[in-house]
Design an enzyme around this catalytic site. Sequence first.
Site, PDB file in Angstrom:
ATOM      1  CE1 TYR A  87      -4.088  -2.107   0.598  1.00 18.86           C
ATOM      2  CE2 TYR A  87      -2.528  -3.260   2.183  1.00 18.86           C
ATOM      3  CZ  TYR A  87      -3.759  -3.193   1.455  1.00 18.86           C
ATOM      4  OH  TYR A  87      -4.539  -4.120   1.516  1.00 18.86           O
ATOM      5  CG  ASN A 108     -10.599  -3.385  -7.581  1.00 14.22           C
ATOM      6  OD1 ASN A 108     -11.225  -3.061  -8.418  1.00 14.22           O
ATOM      7  ND2 ASN A 108      -9.844  -4.664  -7.570  1.00 14.22           N
ATOM      8  CB  CYS A 116      -7.513  -5.278  -5.010  1.00 10.54           C
ATOM      9  SG  CYS A 116      -8.829  -6.402  -4.681  1.00 10.54           S
ATOM     10  CG  HIS A 117      -4.965 -10.899  -6.011  1.00 10.43           C
ATOM     11  ND1 HIS A 117      -6.111 -10.532  -7.052  1.00 10.43           N
ATOM     12  CD2 HIS A 117      -4.170 -11.586  -6.616  1.00 10.43           C
ATOM     13  CE1 HIS A 117      -5.313 -10.866  -8.441  1.00 10.43           C
ATOM     14  NE2 HIS A 117      -4.306 -11.718  -8.269  1.00 10.43           N
ATOM     15  CD  GLU A 144      -1.859 -13.212  -9.840  1.00  4.87           C
ATOM     16  OE1 GLU A 144      -0.833 -12.504  -9.363  1.00  4.87           O
ATOM     17  OE2 GLU A 144      -3.002 -12.920  -9.856  1.00  4.87           O
TER      18      GLU A 144
END
Length: 151
Positions: A87, A108, A116-117, A144
């Site tokens: 952030y 979001n 946003c993850h 990912e």
Amino acid sequence: MKRRDVKTRFGDLCVVEEDGAIVALDWKLSGCIDRSDVLDAAACQLQRYDAGTLEVFELPLRIKGSDFQQAVCAQMSAIPFGYTVTYGEIAKALGAPAQAVGGACGGNPIPIIVPCHRVMGAKGLTGFSGAGGIETKVALLRHEGAAGLLI
């Protein structure tokens, strides 16, 4: 508005199109299977992401919200697959407080597609506003290959 339900390992999703652009993604089935080129592409890309064959979404998006919300979503969209930022890093890029960035991440309207993850706290893993909360965030990051950051 048109809606299309898409089942994934990350939950049952409903993607929403308005005037030729994706405007929302929710973890609630709508019972709708509306048809349009944009919804067809979104469903296909979400299924390919789920299958591990898509890393970058290429869809027309319209972020509803303030200029700041749109700027935070643009920053999140720039985070590559498999990577994370904090952030604070987004806050620095925008010249804004990290807490405000956290609020915008939580607001979001198009999670997963606007990733946003991939945003973490300064000390590591933080919450997630999608269904399943933090467990869903962890599942997305593992998918990912970014889960090494969690250990």
